[in-house]
Design an enzyme around this catalytic site. Structure first.
Site, mmCIF file in Angstrom:
data_model
loop_
_atom_site.group_PDB
_atom_site.id
_atom_site.type_symbol
_atom_site.label_atom_id
_atom_site.label_comp_id
_atom_site.label_asym_id
_atom_site.label_seq_id
_atom_site.Cartn_x
_atom_site.Cartn_y
_atom_site.Cartn_z
ATOM 1 N N GLU A 56 0.695 -1.181 0.115
ATOM 2 C CA GLU A 56 0.134 -0.036 -0.076
ATOM 3 C C GLU A 56 0.673 1.267 -0.057
ATOM 4 O O GLU A 56 0.531 2.325 -0.633
ATOM 5 C CB GLU A 56 -0.826 0.038 1.255
ATOM 6 C CG GLU A 56 -2.068 -1.074 1.267
ATOM 7 C CD GLU A 56 -1.406 -2.387 1.978
ATOM 8 O OE1 GLU A 56 -2.416 -3.072 2.572
ATOM 9 O OE2 GLU A 56 -0.149 -2.593 1.836
ATOM 10 N N CYS A 79 -2.986 -4.031 7.242
ATOM 11 C CA CYS A 79 -2.439 -4.200 8.688
ATOM 12 C C CYS A 79 -2.908 -3.043 9.421
ATOM 13 O O CYS A 79 -3.024 -1.795 8.907
ATOM 14 C CB CYS A 79 -0.992 -4.576 8.767
ATOM 15 S SG CYS A 79 0.137 -2.972 8.089
ATOM 16 N N ALA A 166 17.018 -43.537 -8.179
ATOM 17 C CA ALA A 166 18.336 -43.812 -8.272
ATOM 18 C C ALA A 166 18.758 -45.309 -8.636
ATOM 19 O O ALA A 166 17.927 -45.916 -8.596
ATOM 20 C CB ALA A 166 19.231 -43.473 -6.992
ATOM 21 N N SER A 172 22.620 -41.318 -8.721
ATOM 22 C CA SER A 172 21.560 -40.603 -9.259
ATOM 23 C C SER A 172 21.607 -39.304 -10.204
ATOM 24 O O SER A 172 20.457 -38.874 -10.486
ATOM 25 C CB SER A 172 20.550 -40.279 -8.033
ATOM 26 O OG SER A 172 21.097 -39.237 -7.283
ATOM 27 N N ASP A 204 24.881 -37.087 -1.736
ATOM 28 C CA ASP A 204 25.366 -36.354 -2.766
ATOM 29 C C ASP A 204 26.163 -35.150 -2.407
ATOM 30 O O ASP A 204 26.227 -34.277 -3.473
ATOM 31 C CB ASP A 204 23.737 -35.614 -3.048
ATOM 32 C CG ASP A 204 22.678 -36.618 -3.577
ATOM 33 O OD1 ASP A 204 23.331 -37.699 -3.665
ATOM 34 O OD2 ASP A 204 21.599 -36.404 -3.566
ATOM 35 N N LEU A 208 22.391 -27.633 -1.462
ATOM 36 C CA LEU A 208 20.797 -27.146 -0.926
ATOM 37 C C LEU A 208 20.680 -25.499 -0.824
ATOM 38 O O LEU A 208 19.899 -24.947 -0.301
ATOM 39 C CB LEU A 208 20.458 -27.712 0.162
ATOM 40 C CG LEU A 208 20.411 -29.303 0.176
ATOM 41 C CD1 LEU A 208 20.270 -30.006 1.677
ATOM 42 C CD2 LEU A 208 19.533 -29.908 -0.728
ATOM 43 N N ARG A 211 21.165 -21.143 -6.508
ATOM 44 C CA ARG A 211 22.267 -20.725 -7.261
ATOM 45 C C ARG A 211 21.950 -19.692 -8.325
ATOM 46 O O ARG A 211 21.173 -20.028 -9.080
ATOM 47 C CB ARG A 211 22.816 -21.948 -7.878
ATOM 48 C CG ARG A 211 23.608 -22.920 -6.948
ATOM 49 C CD ARG A 211 24.167 -24.094 -7.411
ATOM 50 N NE ARG A 211 23.672 -25.042 -7.903
ATOM 51 C CZ ARG A 211 23.045 -25.946 -7.358
ATOM 52 N NH1 ARG A 211 23.070 -26.047 -6.085
ATOM 53 N NH2 ARG A 211 22.174 -26.904 -7.925
#
Length: 371
Positions: A56, A79, A166, A172, A204, A208, A211
């Protein structure tokens, strides 16, 4: 109240604006605002990031003096409380807005109808409920936390056409193509937290993180042009993680959930260890969800192996499933999507509802929610 086609059009515009904050607003909701006077848009805005001006405010700045006597279309009730920013309801009143149409009432107990009440008491005409379902879809995580005290959980799964994640030996990389992996980055960027287990990180050597180089060019960033990294939350009850893993090369917040603190290693400053209760020698996943909600985490992206995904599924903690299916056949011995108890009756099977099926590069992305 009966809404006109023009009302629908302007609210749709506000909803589109709100989506521009998907990557950056957490833990605040995504909100868009459009101000209209004499059938002309005079101001528009969306919430960019927590601590900054609300939708707003941006719309009122653009509207200027034209806001007096205008109608404001807002995707969420303005709000009414003082937080890191002043109440938007007061800003609309002070600007001379004569009518406010909001898509839905804010379930946040600090607002919950008080914004509309403040507007009405100041003589502003108010209405709500326009395109409410579309507005709710903007903030699935925020609404789940406010209404049920736990975050909204999306499980990401990738498999071959025969449902294998996998090879038998655990390899995998990569089942899905580069376009699907880029798509995953978009979902990571929109999440408050990425939840995984130690097995996935170790198998792996997973980072996580989000990127930037694989996000689309129009992906939104913070006001300083940085990518907002979701909190990485790793369950490691056996204290197997070490600071040398690739996970810790990205210096953004990491929470490691344990049953006992690891006092052996010196952890980086951005790593927090948290001990939570156990159930049947495993971390209590309901306690995990409540803990994440206590940290204002709205939307959790579950990116884990068959064991953690299987338990989360069995305990009904997953709200949505996003499965990337690759046109490949792995065959006998391949690892499955879920590791769970054996069912003996068809009535025991969890039923889901498909919500989307889209081709992403060479793969297909299927979305489903609990019925």
């Amino acid at each position: 109240m009966t809404f006109t086609q023009a009302d629908h059009d302007y609210m749709n515009m506000a909803i589109s604006l709100a989506k521009r904050g998907f990557n950056t607003t957490t833990p605040n909701p995504n909100v868009g605002c459009v101000i209209v006077k004499d059938d002309k848009v005079v101001g528009q805005g969306f919430h960019i990031q927590a601590g900054g001006p609300h939708a707003e405010v941006f719309a009122l700045r653009e509207a200027g003096a034209c806001a007096r006597g205008a109608t404001a279309y807002v995707t969420l009730e303005p709000c009414s409380h003082y937080g890191r920013t002043p109440p938007c309801a007061k800003g609309l009143i002070d600007a001379g807005i004569s009518k406010v149409i909001c898509a839905m009432v804010d379930p946040n107990p600090e607002v919950a109808g008080n914004g509309l009440k403040m507007l009405q008491e100041a003589g502003v005409e108010v209405a709500s409920g326009l395109l409410e379902q579309a507005a709710r879809s903007l903030n699935k995580g925020f609404l789940k936390r406010m209404e049920f005290g736990v975050p909204y959980v999306i499980a990401k799964l990738a498999a071959s056409l025969d449902g294998k994640t996998a090879l038998q030996n655990g390899k995998s990389k990569w089942i899905t193509g580069p376009q699907a992996r880029r798509d995953v980055q978009t979902y990571r960027a929109q999440s408050c937290a990425i939840l995984s287990g130690a097995d996935t990180v170790l198998t792996d050597d997973a980072r996580l993180n989000v990127r930037q180089e694989v996000l689309s060019a129009d992906s939104n960033t913070l006001e300083n042009n940085d990518i907002r990294q979701p909190i990485r939350v790793i369950i490691d009850t056996q204290n197997r993680l070490t600071p040398t893993l690739s996970l810790f090369e990205c210096h953004s917040d990491i929470i490691i959930l344990r049953s006992e603190l690891d006092k052996v290693h010196n952890w980086p400053h951005f790593v927090e260890q948290v001990c939570l209760p156990t159930a049947n020698s495993k971390l209590d996943l309901n306690a995990v969800m409540q803990f994440l909600a206590s940290r204002n985490i709205n939307l959790v992206w579950l990116e884990a192996g068959a064991t953690l995904c299987g338990v989360m599924h069995e305990q009904g903690l997953i709200d949505e499933y996003i499965v990337y299916l690759a046109p490949k056949i792995i065959g006998e011995g391949g690892k499955g999507l879920f590791q769970s108890h054996v069912l003996t009756e068809m009535g025991q099977i969890s039923e889901l509802q498909f919500t989307d099926c889209t081709q992403i590069g060479t793969d297909i992305r299927i979305s489903a929610i609990k019925k």
